[in-house]
Design an enzyme around this catalytic site. Sequence first.
Site, short mmCIF file in Angstrom:
data_model
loop_
_atom_site.label_atom_id
_atom_site.label_comp_id
_atom_site.label_asym_id
_atom_site.label_seq_id
_atom_site.Cartn_x
_atom_site.Cartn_y
_atom_site.Cartn_z
N CYS A 212 13.92 11.53 4.88
CA CYS A 212 14.06 11.22 6.31
C CYS A 212 15.48 11.45 6.79
O CYS A 212 15.72 11.66 7.97
CB CYS A 212 13.63 9.78 6.56
N GLU B 150 10.39 16.67 14.08
CA GLU B 150 10.67 16.54 12.64
C GLU B 150 9.73 17.48 11.87
O GLU B 150 8.51 17.35 11.95
CB GLU B 150 10.43 15.09 12.20
N THR C 3 2.66 7.21 13.23
CA THR C 3 1.99 6.10 12.52
C THR C 3 2.68 4.78 12.89
O THR C 3 2.00 3.76 13.10
CB THR C 3 2.07 6.29 10.99
N GLU D 222 10.70 1.78 9.77
CA GLU D 222 11.66 2.83 9.41
C GLU D 222 10.92 4.15 9.60
O GLU D 222 10.00 4.45 8.83
CB GLU D 222 12.10 2.68 7.95
N LYS E 77 0.85 -1.20 0.00
CA LYS E 77 0.00 0.00 0.00
C LYS E 77 0.88 1.24 0.00
O LYS E 77 1.49 1.58 1.00
CB LYS E 77 -0.93 0.04 1.22
N GLY F 30 7.56 5.30 7.40
CA GLY F 30 6.68 6.45 7.52
C GLY F 30 6.98 7.20 8.81
O GLY F 30 8.07 7.07 9.38
P1 NDP Z 1 2.91 8.46 7.33
O1 NDP Z 1 3.32 7.78 8.58
O2 NDP Z 1 1.83 9.47 7.41
O3 NDP Z 1 2.43 7.41 6.24
C1 NDP Z 1 3.23 6.35 5.79
C2 NDP Z 1 2.34 5.27 5.20
O4 NDP Z 1 1.54 4.70 6.23
C3 NDP Z 1 1.35 5.80 4.16
O5 NDP Z 1 1.17 4.84 3.16
C4 NDP Z 1 0.11 5.99 4.99
O6 NDP Z 1 -1.06 6.01 4.23
C5 NDP Z 1 0.18 4.77 5.88
N1 NDP Z 1 -0.61 4.84 7.11
C6 NDP Z 1 -1.04 5.94 7.78
N2 NDP Z 1 -1.75 5.56 8.88
C7 NDP Z 1 -1.77 4.20 8.89
C8 NDP Z 1 -2.33 3.22 9.76
N3 NDP Z 1 -3.02 3.56 10.84
N4 NDP Z 1 -2.16 1.91 9.46
C9 NDP Z 1 -1.44 1.55 8.38
N5 NDP Z 1 -0.89 2.43 7.52
C10 NDP Z 1 -1.03 3.74 7.77
O7 NDP Z 1 4.25 9.04 6.71
P2 NDP Z 1 4.37 10.02 5.50
O8 NDP Z 1 3.77 9.38 4.29
O9 NDP Z 1 3.90 11.36 5.94
O10 NDP Z 1 5.96 10.04 5.27
C11 NDP Z 1 6.82 10.89 5.91
C12 NDP Z 1 7.46 10.21 7.11
O11 NDP Z 1 8.16 9.06 6.71
C13 NDP Z 1 8.49 11.12 7.77
O12 NDP Z 1 8.32 11.04 9.16
C14 NDP Z 1 9.80 10.51 7.35
O13 NDP Z 1 10.86 10.77 8.23
C15 NDP Z 1 9.45 9.06 7.32
N6 NDP Z 1 10.41 8.33 6.49
C16 NDP Z 1 11.31 7.48 7.10
C17 NDP Z 1 12.28 6.83 6.34
C18 NDP Z 1 13.26 5.89 6.96
O14 NDP Z 1 13.88 5.13 6.23
N7 NDP Z 1 13.42 5.88 8.27
C19 NDP Z 1 12.38 7.05 4.89
C20 NDP Z 1 11.40 7.95 4.38
C21 NDP Z 1 10.45 8.56 5.16
P3 NDP Z 1 -1.70 7.42 3.71
O15 NDP Z 1 -0.64 8.44 3.68
O16 NDP Z 1 -2.16 7.07 2.37
O17 NDP Z 1 -2.79 7.75 4.65
#
Ligand code: NDP
Length: 481
Positions: free
Chosen positions: A282, A384, A230, A248, A173, A226
């Site tokens: 990130c 962040e 989350t 991650e 997803k 993400g």
């Molecule tokens: P989110 O946590 O908002 O979302 C990540 C994914 O999780 C999306 O597909 C989102 O869906 C989904 N999601 C949201 N809520 C749920 C839930 N309750 N259950 C299951 N899936 C869920 O992150 P962002 O998309 O805003 O990305 C940015 C973040 O990712 C930053 O904090 C960044 O630092 C981190 N990141 C970390 C990396 C690493 O390697 N450590 C690399 C890149 C980014 P939807 O958005 O469609 O609602």
Amino acid sequence: MNKLWNFINGEFVPPQSEKYLESFNPATGKPHLLVSDSDERDVALAVDSAKTAFTDWSRTKAEERAKFLYRIADLIDERKVKLAEAESADQGKPVWLASQMDISRASHNFRFFAGTILHSHDRATRMDQTAFNYTSRKPLGVAGLISPWNLPLYLLTWKIAPAIAFGNTAVAKPSEFTSHTAYLLCEIFQEAELPNGVVNMIFGTGPRAGQALVTHPDVPLISFTGGTTTGRAIATAAAPMFKKLSLELGGKNPNIIFDDADLEEAVRMSIRSSFLNQGEICLCGSRLYVQRGIYNEFVEKFVAQAKALKVGDPREKDTFLGPLVSKDHLEKVESFLKHARDEGIQILAGGNLPKLSAELANGYFLEPTVFAGVKHVSRIQQEEIFGPVVSITPFDTDEEAIEMANGVTYGLSATVWTKSLQRAHTVAEELHAGTVWVNTWLMRDLRLPFGGVKASGLGREGQEESFEFFTEAKTICIKHG
Ligand code: NDP
């Protein structure tokens, strides 16, 4: 407007709800795609399809699986221009960056794990003359893969490639904000004749489609990239079901510049590590710590270069910053700017929405922003922001820099600029971070572990680590005689 249907059992199918989410082009602020608003019914169909495909796929020889991965990688390279344009129009990053970073890395991910499965092996030990032990690793079943919007195809393929390489099938997803390249990847799977059901793609929101995937009883492992909030919710939902979990998460990464550093190179790379991809990586170094002896000179050069960066049309080759990913995200980043103004923090550069042409007037653009004089306890320094916003703080001693660098809840990465080998080793050892770069940034050897400590994540990804995560080991002990 194009409708992105789910990809289940090798076919594009509409969502059960028949509902769609509008996806916006962040450069214009206009909707450009309709994305399936999937729910638990779509997830159930996708998991069934992946479960059925697992029987054959898990028994397919590694060499055969590798051939599919190589074919997918080649097709990604062939479609590079189209994929880069789609990624840019969905996420906001300049097309050149999508091409150089995201799309190149996506094909590399498939090639890397295709090679890995041809060379991975189990372990064996002998216990004197009494027994012989060996491990037998098997794929687990259906992998649930959830990825964010900032590096859409890069991070999605970093999960899909190892999952299927090691013999699992997958339900993925992507973020609802950036689904287009995931959709185009499914077309590539069809063209590569990847067996039906090996990868299924569900589009939609996290709380609905993502949550249904996390809690599905037939999905034994979840790989999530993400935000930290989350990640916490996913860990809470998955833990009672004893799922294997890789998280991650976010970062608030320090970038420490000592006064013996190569100043020109430190400034040049710090501009990239601060503002590349609009600061939406990130691993961006959002807290700069500069030693007092070079502080003024560094700030002068850094601010001048930040002000000279072109913010604008992501299709133009000289654009360095495109728009932020969404209106909501821009508003979130702006709330930090307001907080900074309320706190009386000094703004050395940026802080405003740039004035652009009529076509881009409703896009989500923000100038690269540099703060100074931020207190360590300030939200600006602790949370962040995930945008083109950094702070610069002077320090005197190595110990002081290390203490400030480590003084946040995150621990994803850190960067150190120094010509002293001894200092590089000592400081790198002391930093709470999953990755420490010395005199560079964002170089990544995929063979080695990647991940965060503290609130930046759980588990590691890398060649051996992904092998361990996406398979389950059994130890067999055979007694002599
Ligand atoms: P989110 O946590 O908002 O979302 C990540 C994914 O999780 C999306 O597909 C989102 O869906 C989904 N999601 C949201 N809520 C749920 C839930 N309750 N259950 C299951 N899936 C869920 O992150 P962002 O998309 O805003 O990305 C940015 C973040 O990712 C930053 O904090 C960044 O630092 C981190 N990141 C970390 C990396 C690493 O390697 N450590 C690399 C890149 C980014 P939807 O958005 O469609 O609602």
